[in-house]
Scaffold this active site. Structure first.
Site, short mmCIF file in Angstrom:
data_model
loop_
_atom_site.label_atom_id
_atom_site.label_comp_id
_atom_site.label_asym_id
_atom_site.label_seq_id
_atom_site.Cartn_x
_atom_site.Cartn_y
_atom_site.Cartn_z
N CYS A 175 0.83 -1.21 0.00
CA CYS A 175 0.00 0.00 0.00
C CYS A 175 0.87 1.26 0.00
O CYS A 175 1.69 1.46 0.88
CB CYS A 175 -0.90 -0.01 1.23
SG CYS A 175 -1.73 1.58 1.51
N CYS B 251 0.46 3.41 3.40
CA CYS B 251 0.87 2.94 4.72
C CYS B 251 2.17 3.65 5.17
O CYS B 251 2.99 4.03 4.33
CB CYS B 251 1.06 1.42 4.72
SG CYS B 251 -0.48 0.50 5.00
N HIS C 154 -4.09 0.47 8.13
CA HIS C 154 -4.60 0.16 6.79
C HIS C 154 -6.01 -0.46 6.82
O HIS C 154 -6.78 -0.33 5.86
CB HIS C 154 -3.63 -0.80 6.11
CG HIS C 154 -3.98 -1.13 4.70
ND1 HIS C 154 -3.71 -0.28 3.65
CD2 HIS C 154 -4.57 -2.23 4.13
CE1 HIS C 154 -4.11 -0.82 2.51
NE2 HIS C 154 -4.63 -2.01 2.77
N ASN D 204 -13.53 9.91 -1.21
CA ASN D 204 -14.17 8.88 -2.03
C ASN D 204 -13.92 7.57 -1.31
O ASN D 204 -12.77 7.19 -1.13
CB ASN D 204 -13.56 8.80 -3.42
CG ASN D 204 -13.82 10.06 -4.24
OD1 ASN D 204 -14.89 10.65 -4.15
ND2 ASN D 204 -12.84 10.47 -5.02
N SER E 77 -9.13 4.32 -5.25
CA SER E 77 -8.20 3.34 -5.79
C SER E 77 -7.40 2.63 -4.70
O SER E 77 -6.58 1.77 -4.99
CB SER E 77 -7.27 4.01 -6.80
OG SER E 77 -6.68 5.16 -6.24
N HIS F 56 -6.95 2.02 1.98
CA HIS F 56 -6.38 2.68 3.17
C HIS F 56 -7.20 3.95 3.46
O HIS F 56 -7.44 4.74 2.55
CB HIS F 56 -4.90 3.04 2.89
CG HIS F 56 -4.18 3.46 4.13
ND1 HIS F 56 -3.16 2.71 4.69
CD2 HIS F 56 -4.33 4.54 4.93
CE1 HIS F 56 -2.73 3.33 5.79
NE2 HIS F 56 -3.42 4.44 5.94
N HIS G 238 -8.44 7.33 3.66
CA HIS G 238 -7.87 8.62 3.26
C HIS G 238 -8.89 9.48 2.54
O HIS G 238 -9.91 8.99 2.05
CB HIS G 238 -6.66 8.41 2.34
CG HIS G 238 -7.01 7.96 0.95
ND1 HIS G 238 -7.44 6.69 0.64
CD2 HIS G 238 -7.01 8.64 -0.23
CE1 HIS G 238 -7.68 6.60 -0.65
NE2 HIS G 238 -7.43 7.76 -1.21
N GLN H 176 -9.15 13.62 0.37
CA GLN H 176 -8.38 14.52 -0.49
C GLN H 176 -8.76 15.97 -0.26
O GLN H 176 -9.84 16.27 0.28
CB GLN H 176 -8.66 14.18 -1.96
CG GLN H 176 -8.31 12.76 -2.36
CD GLN H 176 -8.36 12.58 -3.89
OE1 GLN H 176 -7.84 13.40 -4.64
NE2 GLN H 176 -9.00 11.52 -4.33
O1 LIG Z 1 -7.53 11.16 -7.05
P1 LIG Z 1 -7.93 9.72 -7.24
O2 LIG Z 1 -8.36 9.04 -5.99
O3 LIG Z 1 -6.89 8.97 -8.00
O4 LIG Z 1 -9.22 9.77 -8.20
C1 LIG Z 1 -10.56 9.71 -7.83
O5 LIG Z 1 -11.03 10.96 -7.31
C2 LIG Z 1 -10.97 12.08 -8.17
C3 LIG Z 1 -11.60 13.27 -7.49
O6 LIG Z 1 -12.96 13.07 -7.19
C4 LIG Z 1 -11.63 11.78 -9.52
O7 LIG Z 1 -11.35 12.84 -10.41
C5 LIG Z 1 -11.15 10.47 -10.13
O8 LIG Z 1 -11.88 10.19 -11.30
C6 LIG Z 1 -11.32 9.36 -9.09
O9 LIG Z 1 -10.87 8.12 -9.62
#
Ligand SMILES: O=P(O)(O)O[C@H]1O[C@H](CO)[C@@H](O)[C@H](O)[C@H]1O
Ligand SMILES: O=P(O)(O)O[C@H]1O[C@H](CO)[C@@H](O)[C@H](O)[C@H]1O
Lengths: 346, 346
Positions: free
Chosen positions: A49, A52, A112, A152, A160, A163, A165, A167
């Site tokens: 990961c 981590c 994790h 997300n 993706s 873990h 997290h 943004q």
């Molecule tokens: O930044 P990551 O996790 O790679 O990406 C994810 O979140 C982003 C922000 O919502 C999107 O634009 C991506 O399509 C999604 O896969």
């Protein structure tokens, strides 16, 4: 009009947009796509990961041996602090403008295997404190006019890496959804001298029909105009415009309600509940936004079970948002769920 | 400003909304969700399929033994022709209104195994003729003020049955996306005496940078403000406001370009390409919409391969639409693809 019977549309007072509601439609048989329901046992530390502690990321950098939260610049950021040229592109009808900003990743925990629903309230308080510090730091930059904090969660929400997290995307322009919410809230404030969401909260508390839970400083409810099947909005009782203004005891209350909402979500279909969650607050361009009332929303896609989601496709993309159950039906289910995580009772 | 280099935003002239473009971002490694790439051999007739000729549907009704297209009322319609009560709900800040309408399903072909890309041009002309007849019939009803024709194709676009089919939702209100496009197009027309899309087409044809293909009456292009990775918009050269005005030779051209676009899509990742497609045209409330210029758009989710899609999640939901490649990069790929279906060359 009985809201639980026939098709109708409801107004979202924060965006001034309508949502089509089809209360009866959830009954149709589903022969379409089934999502995988992954009941994985994740390790506390995964050497593969890139989030981590101590591990090396794709970009080649090494993570700190962090013990609480950890913030770094996204190695594949959608926004960059400077652009090659700042000029505008204008050709006949076509218009483009350079955009600058930065994208950061916040690890919520070194562990994790966890999600918000399984983290302790003190650990969630650290997440809240990190959000606050990040918002304050980014808001100070003259080139940053908006700070979008979000998470997300789950593979079906484009996450993706499991873990825990979230943004932050900080940028020069004010994004569309924030613009809409600025306009409605500023207009209401100018007219009534109080925030739109204070008044909305007052009404929801007195009607007591769409409230999932509340604590000292926050209310979690299914907004009247919800679009996603089990959408929840967390609103502070006190009117403030950004996380920068949250005091110590509000931060604690916020952590508590985040925990409770995510536990209820996991309990709904006895699965690690996928969603996108986002903090909705004032732009950071230095203007005064007296009408802005902080809120935090969850947009979860699951509709009927851990494997059947609501698709926002054809009609929803080309015409109008549409939902298949009412806010009142959703809240009935959400409010009746236990507040202890199902894994702890098995 | 070089459009293929740094992050920027572009204006959608039909909605007056911006899209954030991150040209460099497609390079990031993807460790997230992989969609199934189903290479199924479907039968021409499937006795389990509720859309095949002669079969019985979930609601208990039996399909005609149809040989071309076939239209019926959706057994689980989101809209209903009448509602229990027509009153408005208004309580403090909350507003709801009854909505009426109807939802129909159009089978494109009796052959269970086909998609638009594999249907013949004459068979697609029958689909176009059916759309036209349906639009005309529904538009005449006094209670129908908007007719939304669309197709969800592929399991990841919420399509619950692979039998080639689309939908029509006709309703009393004018949906949000149609409202936006009405405002921009009417405003432009009032000012310039010609349609916004005529002028846009003129510019795109002379720049010749974003055109995928064209024929006698239609142009298929990646709009400058595209949101979905390989979004395509089909625009007629002649300015008309709805499919009702399409003449015989335009209908044939439209069928030909639908075929070509869907074949190119299938060839892109050598898979049955998923998308939502929608017809964008004037409302049917009897007003004169001189500025409306018919168009037909494809919103396909795949980004990098048959198994990696673009997720419109956190940032996109809470802040602003965002894309990872430019329209110019997308068109380069799309325009270079063969126009013969890959299955025929294997
Ligand atoms: O930044 P990551 O996790 O790679 O990406 C994810 O979140 C982003 C922000 O919502 C999107 O634009 C991506 O399509 C999604 O896969
Ligand atoms: O009508 P269907 O095919 O059952 O349903 C599909 O298309 C509808 C219209 O875009 C959506 O509301 C549904 O979420 C989707 O699953």
């Amino acid at each position: 009009m009985k809201l639980n019977d026939s098709p109708h549309k409801r107004l979202n007072i924060l965006t001034n947009e309508w949502v089509l509601v089809s209360p009866h439609r959830n009954k149709r048989p589903w022969q379409g796509k089934q999502e995988d329901s992954v009941v994985e046992q994740r390790k506390n530390y995964d050497e593969q990961c890139y989030l981590c502690p101590g591990n090396t990321r794709n970009g080649g950098e090494q993570n700190e041996e962090y013990t609480s939260t950890f913030v770094f610049n996204n190695d594949f950021a959608a926004l960059l602090p400077t652009t090659a040229d700042q000029t505008r592109y204008e050709e006949g009808l076509l218009l483009a403008e350079a955009e600058t900003g930065e994208c950061r990743v916040i690890c919520f925990s070194p562990d994790h295997s966890l999600t918000m629903a399984e983290m302790s309230v003190p650990a969630l308080e650290e997440v809240v404190a990190t959000w606050k510090a990040q918002f304050e730091e980014l808001a100070e930059k003259p080139s940053v006019n908006n700070v979008q904090i979000f998470e997300n969660k789950g593979a079906i929400m484009g996450c993706s890496n499991p873990h825990p997290h979230g943004q932050i995307w900080a940028q020069n322009s004010i994004p569309l959804e924030i613009q809409k919410r600025t306009e409605t809230q500023q207009t209401y404030f100018q007219k009534h001298g109080r925030s739109l969401l204070s008044q909305y909260l007052k009404q929801e508390i007195s009607e007591n029909k769409r409230i999932v839970t509340k604590n000292d400083h926050f209310v979690a409810l299914v907004p009247f105009w919800a679009v996603w099947p089990y959408e929840i909005m967390i609103i502070p009782l006190r009117h403030f415009s950004s996380i920068a203004e949250m005091d110590q005891s509000e931060q604690q209350s916020f952590a508590m309600i985040l925990k409770e909402v995510t536990v209820r979500y996991d309990n709904l279909f006895q699965t690690s509940f996928p969603y996108s969650a986002g903090m909705q607050q004032r732009p950071t361009d230095g203007e005064k936004y007296e009408g802005w009332h902080f809120h935090y929303s969850f947009y979860p896609p699951l509709l009927r079970s851990a494997t059947v989601k609501k698709f926002m496709v054809g009609y929803e993309m080309f015409a109008n948002p549409q939902r298949d159950i009412t806010a009142e039906t959703a809240v009935e289910t959400l409010a009746s769920l236990p507040t202890q995580h199902y894994k702890l009772t098995q």
